[in-house]
Design a protein around this motif. Structure first.
Motif, PDB file in Angstrom:
ATOM      1  N   SER A   1       9.480  40.306  84.760  1.00 11.77           N
ATOM      2  CA  SER A   1      10.675  41.115  84.653  1.00 11.77           C
ATOM      3  C   SER A   1      12.277  40.181  84.954  1.00 11.77           C
ATOM      4  CB  SER A   1      10.774  42.441  85.391  1.00 11.77           C
ATOM      5  OG  SER A   1       9.815  43.280  84.766  1.00 11.77           O
ATOM      6  N   ALA A   2      11.797  39.336  86.133  1.00 11.79           N
ATOM      7  CA  ALA A   2      13.026  38.604  86.602  1.00 11.79           C
ATOM      8  C   ALA A   2      13.008  37.493  85.563  1.00 11.79           C
ATOM      9  CB  ALA A   2      12.599  38.183  87.981  1.00 11.79           C
ATOM     10  N   GLU A   3      11.989  36.744  85.255  1.00 16.75           N
ATOM     11  CA  GLU A   3      12.027  35.752  84.014  1.00 16.75           C
ATOM     12  C   GLU A   3      12.827  36.419  82.993  1.00 16.75           C
ATOM     13  OE1 GLU A   3       9.007  33.311  81.203  1.00 16.75           O
ATOM     14  OE2 GLU A   3       8.283  33.678  83.379  1.00 16.75           O
ATOM     15  N   GLN A   4      12.586  37.315  82.516  1.00 14.29           N
ATOM     16  CA  GLN A   4      13.195  37.914  81.040  1.00 14.29           C
ATOM     17  C   GLN A   4      14.704  38.195  81.562  1.00 14.29           C
ATOM     18  OE1 GLN A   4      11.725  41.666  79.733  1.00 14.29           O
ATOM     19  NE2 GLN A   4      13.181  41.778  78.004  1.00 14.29           N
ATOM     20  N   ILE A   5      14.989  38.626  82.643  1.00 12.73           N
ATOM     21  CA  ILE A   5      16.589  38.772  82.904  1.00 12.73           C
ATOM     22  C   ILE A   5      16.994  37.354  82.811  1.00 12.73           C
ATOM     23  CG2 ILE A   5      18.170  39.169  84.927  1.00 12.73           C
ATOM     24  CD1 ILE A   5      16.433  41.242  85.797  1.00 12.73           C
ATOM     25  N   ALA A   6      16.443  36.256  83.409  1.00 12.55           N
ATOM     26  CA  ALA A   6      17.161  35.068  83.305  1.00 12.55           C
ATOM     27  C   ALA A   6      17.347  34.659  81.890  1.00 12.55           C
ATOM     28  CB  ALA A   6      16.395  34.147  84.167  1.00 12.55           C
TER      29      ALA A   6
ATOM     30  N   GLY B   1      15.505  24.502  81.388  1.00 11.93           N
ATOM     31  CA  GLY B   1      15.210  24.275  80.097  1.00 11.93           C
ATOM     32  C   GLY B   1      14.542  25.142  79.179  1.00 11.93           C
ATOM     33  N   ASP B   2      13.376  25.540  80.060  1.00  9.07           N
ATOM     34  CA  ASP B   2      12.344  26.394  79.231  1.00  9.07           C
ATOM     35  C   ASP B   2      12.926  27.762  79.202  1.00  9.07           C
ATOM     36  OD1 ASP B   2      10.372  24.304  79.689  1.00  9.07           O
ATOM     37  OD2 ASP B   2       9.476  25.197  81.535  1.00  9.07           O
ATOM     38  N   LEU B   3      13.932  28.207  79.874  1.00  9.93           N
ATOM     39  CA  LEU B   3      14.448  29.639  79.891  1.00  9.93           C
ATOM     40  C   LEU B   3      15.494  29.575  78.662  1.00  9.93           C
ATOM     41  CD1 LEU B   3      14.946  30.658  83.480  1.00  9.93           C
ATOM     42  CD2 LEU B   3      13.276  31.776  81.783  1.00  9.93           C
ATOM     43  N   VAL B   4      16.298  28.489  78.641  1.00 15.01           N
ATOM     44  CA  VAL B   4      17.385  28.676  77.422  1.00 15.01           C
ATOM     45  C   VAL B   4      17.127  27.866  76.244  1.00 15.01           C
ATOM     46  CG1 VAL B   4      18.880  29.130  79.404  1.00 15.01           C
ATOM     47  CG2 VAL B   4      18.700  26.952  78.797  1.00 15.01           C
ATOM     48  N   GLY B   5      15.931  26.938  76.340  1.00 12.13           N
ATOM     49  CA  GLY B   5      15.775  26.151  75.179  1.00 12.13           C
ATOM     50  C   GLY B   5      16.659  24.865  74.996  1.00 12.13           C
ATOM     51  N   GLU B   6      17.122  24.313  76.261  1.00 14.72           N
ATOM     52  CA  GLU B   6      18.186  23.259  76.240  1.00 14.72           C
ATOM     53  C   GLU B   6      17.394  21.890  77.063  1.00 14.72           C
ATOM     54  OE1 GLU B   6      22.021  24.027  77.106  1.00 14.72           O
ATOM     55  OE2 GLU B   6      22.262  25.787  75.485  1.00 14.72           O
ATOM     56  N   ALA B   7      17.413  21.166  76.818  1.00 17.62           N
ATOM     57  CA  ALA B   7      16.703  19.850  77.360  1.00 17.62           C
ATOM     58  C   ALA B   7      17.623  19.246  78.262  1.00 17.62           C
ATOM     59  CB  ALA B   7      16.133  18.923  76.368  1.00 17.62           C
ATOM     60  N   GLU B   8      19.070  19.312  78.150  1.00 19.02           N
ATOM     61  CA  GLU B   8      19.697  18.653  79.098  1.00 19.02           C
ATOM     62  C   GLU B   8      20.979  19.428  79.601  1.00 19.02           C
ATOM     63  OE1 GLU B   8      21.087  14.802  77.601  1.00 19.02           O
ATOM     64  OE2 GLU B   8      18.898  14.037  77.497  1.00 19.02           O
TER      65      GLU B   8
ATOM     66  N   ARG C   1      24.638  28.826  83.421  1.00 17.90           N
ATOM     67  CA  ARG C   1      24.595  30.220  83.763  1.00 17.90           C
ATOM     68  C   ARG C   1      23.166  30.662  84.498  1.00 17.90           C
ATOM     69  NH1 ARG C   1      25.744  34.792  79.241  1.00 17.90           N
ATOM     70  NH2 ARG C   1      27.885  33.979  79.632  1.00 17.90           N
ATOM     71  N   VAL C   2      22.341  30.057  83.765  1.00 16.33           N
ATOM     72  CA  VAL C   2      20.833  30.246  84.112  1.00 16.33           C
ATOM     73  C   VAL C   2      20.539  29.763  85.575  1.00 16.33           C
ATOM     74  CG1 VAL C   2      18.336  30.387  83.605  1.00 16.33           C
ATOM     75  CG2 VAL C   2      20.134  31.197  81.978  1.00 16.33           C
ATOM     76  N   TRP C   3      21.106  28.369  85.439  1.00 18.54           N
ATOM     77  CA  TRP C   3      20.869  27.672  86.679  1.00 18.54           C
ATOM     78  C   TRP C   3      21.539  28.422  87.884  1.00 18.54           C
ATOM     79  CZ3 TRP C   3      22.157  25.063  91.004  1.00 18.54           C
ATOM     80  CH2 TRP C   3      21.316  23.918  91.435  1.00 18.54           C
ATOM     81  N   CYS C   4      22.604  28.686  87.859  1.00 21.67           N
ATOM     82  CA  CYS C   4      23.591  29.605  88.907  1.00 21.67           C
ATOM     83  C   CYS C   4      22.723  30.942  89.429  1.00 21.67           C
ATOM     84  CB  CYS C   4      24.838  29.966  88.391  1.00 21.67           C
ATOM     85  SG  CYS C   4      26.048  28.591  88.308  1.00 21.67           S
ATOM     86  N   ILE C   5      22.316  31.503  88.148  1.00 23.50           N
ATOM     87  CA  ILE C   5      21.267  32.841  88.740  1.00 23.50           C
ATOM     88  C   ILE C   5      20.123  32.494  89.505  1.00 23.50           C
ATOM     89  CG2 ILE C   5      19.959  34.687  87.657  1.00 23.50           C
ATOM     90  CD1 ILE C   5      21.882  34.954  85.242  1.00 23.50           C
ATOM     91  N   LEU C   6      19.306  31.483  89.084  1.00 23.86           N
ATOM     92  CA  LEU C   6      18.284  31.155  90.001  1.00 23.86           C
ATOM     93  C   LEU C   6      18.630  30.577  91.084  1.00 23.86           C
ATOM     94  CD1 LEU C   6      16.161  29.167  87.321  1.00 23.86           C
ATOM     95  CD2 LEU C   6      16.039  31.701  87.812  1.00 23.86           C
ATOM     96  N   ALA C   7      19.873  30.010  91.337  1.00 23.22           N
ATOM     97  CA  ALA C   7      20.137  29.458  92.801  1.00 23.22           C
ATOM     98  C   ALA C   7      20.682  30.327  93.711  1.00 23.22           C
ATOM     99  CB  ALA C   7      21.407  28.527  92.385  1.00 23.22           C
TER     100      ALA C   7
END
Length: 311
Positions: free
Chosen positions: A113-118, A155-162, A277-283
């Motif tokens: 569920s946490a992965e889905q939130i991110a 990258g896996d979560l948002v589909g962006e490599a860089e 955005r996702v990087w900050c959430i995980l951090a």
């Protein structure tokens, strides 16, 4: 026969076009619907609450609270009609009666569920991201685990490599890196004053900040080195907040750790690009999980410090 006045019955071409535009707009204007990212997360929260209700009351309570907050956010974004009601088109998920066998707990259900939130946060309305960041952090603490904010994970979560930041996100990332260095300095000062057991917890926090600084520098690897901040020889600390004994040392560590979580959550809420955005959430969730031992030594916890408030 009484002749009608042309002045009172004739519609000018401009007026006709205006009325046609109004009528057309009324006819084709879409009715407000629930944001798809928030709807998906609400449905998942409702399902978690039902699944955990018979085996993990604490996890069920947390997810029920998340579901209620998400439903309220969906309705808020849809707006209300003149009579104060939410449009019928703006539906929210309904609770499910599904249950799972006794023995299934938060650790079995909530990491996914946490992965889905991110993942959904990348496309969620910007004004809703702070709530999502705090929900993610609460699940991290509840389960005792969260993904590190590594570039490959994001990258896996948002589909962006860089990570290709715009100016605002880059400025936020550079300030966050400088914050890590100042936090390390402040924690090391506090550690030198702390009791043995607390000093060990603070030491682990220092290592966590160092790891996060390394990961942040990796994220910014495409930025010229000359633009990246370096650790300073020392950082200023208000005299009334500088550690002077074991008690004030612990208070300093608690303040730094809670401020760290709040900073990452705020950065997530103002991020322009999905990857940042996702990087900050995980951090932020990593910081929340790391703060637990230090806060426990002070007789508090992340929830009591307001790190998961959804109001």
């Amino acid at each position: 026969m009484k002749r009608r006045s042309l002045r009172s019955t004739t519609i000018t071409p401009v007026t006709a076009l205006f009325l046609a535009g109004v009528l057309t707009a009324c006819a084709i204007s879409p009715e407000p619907e629930a944001d798809p990212a928030l709807f998906s997360l609400s449905a998942d929260a409702h399902a978690d609450a039902a699944e955990l209700s018979g085996s993990d009351p604490r996890g069920a309570e947390v997810r029920e609270r998340h579901a209620e907050a998400l439903d309220a956010e969906i309705r808020r974004l849809c707006g209300v009609l003149e009579d104060g009601t939410v449009p019928d088109s703006c539906t929210v998920p309904t609770a499910t009666g599904a249950t799972v066998p006794t023995g299934t707990g938060s650790a079995d259900v909530l990491p996914e569920s946490a992965e889905q939130i991110a993942r959904e946060a990348a496309s969620a309305p910007r004004e809703s991201v702070l709530k999502l960041a705090r929900m993610h952090g609460e699940l991290a603490v509840l389960t005792g685990t969260t993904p590190e904010p590594e570039s490959s994970t994001v990258g896996d979560l948002v589909g962006e490599a860089e990570f290709e930041p715009d100016p605002a996100d880059l400025e936020a990332a550079l300030k966050a890196l400088e914050w890590q260095y100042s936090a390390i300095y402040g924690l090391e000062v506090a550690q030198s004053w702390a009791d043995t057991e607390v000093a060990a917890s603070i030491g682990r926090s220092v290592e966590g900040h160092r790891e996060l600084a390394t990961q942040l520098r990796e994220l910014l690897s495409g930025i010229p080195e000359s633009r990246l901040p370096l650790p300073a020889a020392g950082y200023g600390m208000p005299e009334d907040r500088a550690p002077a004994d074991a008690g004030s040392a612990l208070a300093t560590a608690v303040r730094i750790e809670t401020d760290s979580v709040l900073m990452w959550q705020a950065d997530a809420a103002t991020a322009e690009q999905p990857a940042w955005r996702v990087w900050c959430i995980l951090a932020g969730s990593t910081a929340a999980l790391r703060s637990v031992p230090v806060l426990a030594a002070a007789g508090t916890d992340p929830a009591a410090e307001g790190l998961f408030d959804l109001g």
